[in-house]
Scaffold this motif. Structure first.
Motif, short mmCIF file in Angstrom:
data_model
loop_
_atom_site.label_atom_id
_atom_site.label_comp_id
_atom_site.label_asym_id
_atom_site.label_seq_id
_atom_site.Cartn_x
_atom_site.Cartn_y
_atom_site.Cartn_z
N THR A 48 46.31 20.48 19.46
CA THR A 48 45.24 20.04 18.56
C THR A 48 44.80 21.19 17.66
OG1 THR A 48 43.26 20.60 19.84
CG2 THR A 48 44.41 18.57 20.42
N GLY A 49 44.47 20.85 16.43
CA GLY A 49 44.20 21.83 15.41
C GLY A 49 42.84 22.50 15.46
N GLY A 50 41.98 22.07 16.35
CA GLY A 50 40.65 22.67 16.43
C GLY A 50 39.92 22.17 17.64
N ASN A 51 38.76 22.73 17.92
CA ASN A 51 38.09 22.37 19.17
C ASN A 51 37.49 20.97 19.15
OD1 ASN A 51 35.07 22.61 18.58
ND2 ASN A 51 35.87 24.56 17.81
N ILE A 52 37.14 20.51 17.95
CA ILE A 52 36.61 19.15 17.87
C ILE A 52 37.71 18.15 18.22
CG2 ILE A 52 35.52 17.44 16.38
CD1 ILE A 52 33.65 19.59 16.29
N LEU A 53 38.89 18.44 17.70
CA LEU A 53 40.03 17.58 17.99
C LEU A 53 40.44 17.69 19.45
CD1 LEU A 53 41.88 18.35 14.70
CD2 LEU A 53 41.35 16.04 15.48
N GLY A 54 40.30 18.88 20.02
CA GLY A 54 40.62 19.06 21.42
C GLY A 54 39.70 18.23 22.30
N GLU A 55 38.44 18.32 21.97
CA GLU A 55 37.44 17.53 22.68
C GLU A 55 37.79 16.04 22.60
OE1 GLU A 55 33.53 18.53 21.10
OE2 GLU A 55 33.00 16.41 21.40
N ALA A 56 38.12 15.61 21.41
CA ALA A 56 38.48 14.21 21.21
C ALA A 56 39.70 13.85 22.04
CB ALA A 56 38.74 13.94 19.74
N ALA A 57 40.67 14.76 22.09
CA ALA A 57 41.89 14.47 22.83
C ALA A 57 41.60 14.32 24.32
CB ALA A 57 42.92 15.58 22.60
N VAL A 58 40.78 15.21 24.86
CA VAL A 58 40.43 15.12 26.28
C VAL A 58 39.74 13.80 26.57
CG1 VAL A 58 39.01 16.10 28.10
CG2 VAL A 58 40.23 17.62 26.55
N LEU A 59 38.79 13.47 25.70
CA LEU A 59 38.02 12.24 25.88
C LEU A 59 38.93 11.01 25.79
CD1 LEU A 59 35.19 12.94 26.41
CD2 LEU A 59 34.62 12.54 24.01
N ALA A 60 39.77 11.01 24.78
CA ALA A 60 40.65 9.86 24.57
C ALA A 60 41.61 9.71 25.74
CB ALA A 60 41.41 10.02 23.25
N ALA A 61 42.17 10.84 26.18
CA ALA A 61 43.11 10.79 27.30
C ALA A 61 42.42 10.20 28.54
CB ALA A 61 43.63 12.19 27.60
N ARG A 62 41.21 10.66 28.77
CA ARG A 62 40.48 10.18 29.94
C ARG A 62 40.23 8.68 29.83
NH1 ARG A 62 35.58 14.05 31.53
NH2 ARG A 62 37.30 15.54 31.50
N GLU A 63 39.85 8.29 28.62
CA GLU A 63 39.53 6.88 28.38
C GLU A 63 40.76 5.99 28.57
OE1 GLU A 63 36.52 4.39 27.95
OE2 GLU A 63 36.31 6.57 27.67
N LEU A 64 41.91 6.50 28.12
CA LEU A 64 43.13 5.70 28.17
C LEU A 64 43.88 5.91 29.49
CD1 LEU A 64 44.31 6.43 24.53
CD2 LEU A 64 43.41 4.25 25.40
N ALA B 48 38.04 12.17 14.62
CA ALA B 48 38.89 12.91 15.55
C ALA B 48 39.26 12.05 16.76
CB ALA B 48 38.17 14.18 16.01
N TYR B 49 38.27 11.36 17.28
CA TYR B 49 38.52 10.54 18.45
C TYR B 49 39.51 9.41 18.12
CZ TYR B 49 37.86 7.64 22.54
OH TYR B 49 38.09 6.92 23.67
N ALA B 50 39.27 8.78 16.99
CA ALA B 50 40.15 7.69 16.58
C ALA B 50 41.59 8.19 16.45
CB ALA B 50 39.68 7.10 15.25
N ALA B 51 41.74 9.34 15.83
CA ALA B 51 43.09 9.87 15.64
C ALA B 51 43.74 10.18 16.98
CB ALA B 51 43.02 11.13 14.78
N ALA B 52 42.98 10.77 17.88
CA ALA B 52 43.53 11.14 19.19
C ALA B 52 43.94 9.90 19.97
CB ALA B 52 42.50 11.95 19.97
N ALA B 53 43.05 8.92 20.01
CA ALA B 53 43.35 7.71 20.76
C ALA B 53 44.55 7.00 20.14
CB ALA B 53 42.12 6.79 20.77
N GLY B 54 44.54 6.91 18.81
CA GLY B 54 45.65 6.26 18.13
C GLY B 54 46.98 6.93 18.45
#
Lengths: 335, 335
Positions: free
Chosen positions: A246-262, A227-233
């Motif tokens: 995002t299609g689910g909460n795991i993906l949402g979490e990943a998106a928040v994390l990736a956005a913060r990271e990037l 999920a994280y890889a997909a979000a960051a990518g």
DNA sequence: AAATATGCTGGAATCGTTTCCATGAACGGC
DNA sequence: GCCGTTCATGGAAACGATTCCAGCATATTT
């Protein structure tokens, strides 16, 4: 290890102690007809001996296990945990045990677990299916009572009832909200198996006259890493995207994390809407706008369906709801 | 509803088709001794007929169900979900089904669920116990193989092995960290049944020469509402508290929410440490410092223990770890 | 070569329940 | 008063596996 000296008291013991036949005891205890005197005598004796009928004997005779088999992709995911909670809650009121299996969204594992369930002669199964008709066909032919929860099997199995959330409506509302804020480049971060949501997504865009770009629909596997890889990518490859669903909460979490990271700020740089409301959505920074899913209800209704004797509806659709918090803002070009 | 025309193939069918006795088929299939020729013949026939032994017959004869009964307070709580995931993951590798029950931390419900388990002749149970010895005594005398996970029963049941996190160490580290930052008025927000953590807490304070104030240990019931009420009550009643330690992630969530609602800033006004690391702890604002719990490991090890034949250790203690993020700061008086 | 040991094999008992069926009693209608 | 119906009742047969035990063939020992 344990001696467990005394044998368990059986129906035979009760019959003997009450001076009646085993058949009579069985009838009394399962609500069959018996004279008042006999009934009372049997009941008293059973209570005195602390007799509890063994499910083992009954199951063998009846040729099926009571109880429900429940197959979910990931019990760690809040959505499926709540779904399971709903099933367990309903099953408890019927006194039926629930056997849980985790498929990891892998048809092979799912197939294995189905094997175990069949070996146990489970005749009631609730599943969030990963595999297609090929996996489920043997189960159905074995006469198992199956209900699909939260999504259908890819291949159409029309005889299997399903309890679903109204994805189409949820997605439409979310997309309307985003386009209303001026967004045009909207990405969908999906997990494999969410074809229905993806279809609803592209459908909603088309209905609003927004061109659909296939590469803005990104798929991830079930794991957090994927999920994280997909979000960051997605965020890196498409700097012109201004909103993500995002299609689910795991993906949402990943998106928040990736956005913060990037260093992509939410909602200033991209707006974010997540499928499924979870307790932490409100705690997040910023609090996340979500499409709330009635996970617990889905589970509860599925259990009702699978436990009910009579004929059953082919499909139950439960409402989704857009909960607006603070993760969406007006469109601004990211660069 | 379903015709289910053909009878399930039984061991008898296989015996007949292979021209041997049922005893031989059973022996071959369960790894007993047989001549090479016979073995091959039986195996081939079984495969040809797609024979899968029914657990029903086996269970009755063996007088117990295979598989594991798992009793947790709340499957919706990430901690218990991860614990369950560990159990399921281990059980899967043994091919054993897991029956899950939710106790809601209520001894009465727990007792009911135990009843169901006994009715099913489950002989292996993993539980996060809510009730005391009185509830568990009948189970143990019935010869059931019980393992306690994450906490022991209040009343000491010394024969029951337990898999625990090192609460004492986790709490000590956290308290040392907080006192190092200058905090003296440290509150503990506990759930009922966390007496062990509370004891560790007061013990750690005493060891550091900080006076223990009983009213700074607040108890909540398992629900989110109760947790929120307890958190809000604590912050309102004790404005002099400068640091809060919460006994679980539900309580941590409640504390963050209550603090935000009451305009108590974290970590400026109060420092916050939460038991149990959850995915959203990092997403929270501010990111939460936590005492990470090896929930999945606890489940996995419990399952290993309950499945293992031989003699078993009385207690397994797994390490906790303080993960420092951004929810703690130096002490500042709140008013 | 006889006696004993070893190993494979299948019939039958068993687990604890439900349910079919035969039995006998009570009862009402003619 | 006889017959048909209804009802409670208990014996016995399933259900599908495991496992004890006896039987028999072959190998080993004396």
């Amino acid at each position: 290890m344990n001696g467990s000296g005394q044998r368990r008291t059986t129906i035979k013991d009760v019959a003997e102690a009450a001076g009646v036949g085993v058949a009579t005891v069985s009838r009394v205890l399962s609500g069959g007809s018996a004279s008042a005197g006999t009934r009372e005598k049997v009941l008293a004796t059973a209570a005195r001996l602390d007799y509890h009928p063994s499910a083992l004997g009954r199951n063998l005779r009846r040729r099926h296990t009571g109880g429900i088999g429940l197959l979910v992709p990931d019990i760690t995911d809040s959505f499926y945990a709540r779904l399971a909670d709903g099933v367990l809650s309903c099953a408890r009121s019927y006194g039926e045990p629930v056997t849980v299996g985790v498929t990891g969204d892998d048809p092979e594992r799912e197939s294995e677990l189905i094997g175990t369930l069949i070996e146990q002669s489970m005749d009631r199964v609730i599943a969030v299916p990963s595999g297609d008709g090929e996996v489920w066909d043997p189960v159905l032919r074995a006469g198992v009572n199956v209900v699909f929860a939260s999504r259908r099997s890819d291949l159409d199995l029309p005889d299997v009832p399903a309890v679903l959330a109204d994805d189409r409506d949820g997605v439409r509302t979310a997309v309307e909200y985003l386009t209303g804020l001026g967004h045009r480049k909207i990405a969908f971060l999906a997990r494999r198996g969410q074809s229905q949501r993806v279809a609803a997504f592209t459908g909603a865009l088309t209905a609003l006259g927004v061109p659909v770009e296939d590469e803005l629909v990104v798929h991830a596997r079930a794991s957090r890493d994927s999920a994280y890889a997909a979000a960051a990518g997605l965020l890196q490859r498409h700097p012109d995207v201004t909103a993500v669903l995002t299609g689910g909460n795991i993906l949402g979490e990943a998106a928040v994390l990736a956005a913060r990271e990037l260093d992509v700020r939410v909602p200033r740089d991209v707006s974010l809407i997540m499928f499924d409301d979870v307790p932490w959505a409100e705690l997040c920074s910023p609090p996340l706008t979500v499409i709330a899913q009635p996970a617990q209800d889905i589970g509860y209704r599925s259990a009702e369906l699978v436990l009910r004797q009579g004929r059953r509806p082919r499909e139950v659709v439960l409402p989704s709801e857009l909960v607006v918090r603070a993760s969406c803002g007006p469109r601004r070009p990211r660069r």
